[in-house]
Design a protein around this motif. Sequence first.
Motif, short mmCIF file in Angstrom:
data_model
loop_
_atom_site.label_atom_id
_atom_site.label_comp_id
_atom_site.label_asym_id
_atom_site.label_seq_id
_atom_site.Cartn_x
_atom_site.Cartn_y
_atom_site.Cartn_z
N ARG A 90 1.38 -4.22 -5.92
CA ARG A 90 1.77 -4.98 -4.73
C ARG A 90 3.29 -4.96 -4.62
O ARG A 90 3.99 -4.82 -5.61
N GLY A 91 3.78 -5.15 -3.42
CA GLY A 91 5.22 -5.23 -3.21
C GLY A 91 5.96 -4.02 -3.75
O GLY A 91 5.60 -2.88 -3.49
N ALA A 92 6.99 -4.27 -4.57
CA ALA A 92 7.80 -3.18 -5.13
C ALA A 92 7.00 -2.32 -6.11
O ALA A 92 7.37 -1.18 -6.39
N GLU A 93 5.88 -2.85 -6.64
CA GLU A 93 5.03 -2.10 -7.57
C GLU A 93 4.00 -1.24 -6.86
O GLU A 93 3.30 -0.47 -7.49
N TYR A 94 3.90 -1.35 -5.54
CA TYR A 94 2.86 -0.63 -4.79
C TYR A 94 3.01 0.88 -4.98
O TYR A 94 4.09 1.44 -4.81
N ARG A 95 1.90 1.56 -5.33
CA ARG A 95 1.94 2.99 -5.58
C ARG A 95 0.94 3.78 -4.76
O ARG A 95 0.93 5.00 -4.82
N GLY A 96 0.04 3.12 -4.04
CA GLY A 96 -0.92 3.84 -3.24
C GLY A 96 -2.27 3.17 -3.20
O GLY A 96 -2.42 2.04 -3.67
N ARG A 136 9.17 6.64 1.78
CA ARG A 136 8.25 5.70 2.44
C ARG A 136 7.11 6.46 3.11
O ARG A 136 6.65 6.10 4.18
N LEU A 137 6.66 7.54 2.44
CA LEU A 137 5.54 8.33 2.93
C LEU A 137 4.31 8.06 2.08
O LEU A 137 4.41 7.85 0.88
N THR A 138 3.16 8.09 2.70
CA THR A 138 1.89 8.05 1.98
C THR A 138 1.25 9.41 2.15
O THR A 138 1.20 9.95 3.24
N TYR A 139 0.78 10.00 1.05
CA TYR A 139 0.25 11.35 1.13
C TYR A 139 -0.99 11.49 0.25
O TYR A 139 -1.15 10.81 -0.75
N TRP A 140 -1.86 12.41 0.64
CA TRP A 140 -3.14 12.65 -0.04
C TRP A 140 -2.92 13.41 -1.33
O TRP A 140 -2.23 14.42 -1.36
#
Length: 152
Positions: A21-27, A53-57
């Motif tokens: 969550r927050g700064a620990e969010y990884r996907g 700040r990209l989310t990728y598969w």
Amino acid sequence: MMAKVHLPEWHNTIGYPQLGRGAEYRGYVVQVQGSDDGHPEKWFAYAFDHNDRLTYWIGDGATEAAARAHLERLLEHGWVCEIFVSDEAGHCKDQAMTVRSTWDRPRTNRVRMLLCEEHRNVLPEWDRMTIRQHIRTYRSLMQDESIIGARL
């Protein structure tokens, strides 16, 4: 090999399992329902890059646990070189830095491989870009997608 890192906790606060969550969010991982035309349900894993700040598969699996494993492995080890070294050693275990690919060829001949610093000049006729450039361009990158045989 990267030092073992602390994995954030998994949460299910927005309808699908997310790592941290927050700064620990990884996907996150998300389930895609199967269809009537014979496609089974799958779980897809998406990584979050805090720099871009990209989310990728990064992969998928038949179960939630299989999809989570993609995300946990990436966080713990990062991208690993895919060059096959020998029958005894299996694939190189060094940190990947470069993506070599044949994306400029017809679809049936497209291959890509992750390479470490030592192996970066293998396949010199293939296009080369950094891992970050590849993710920005294609919005996906799977570990071991193109290699033959399991890692030892």
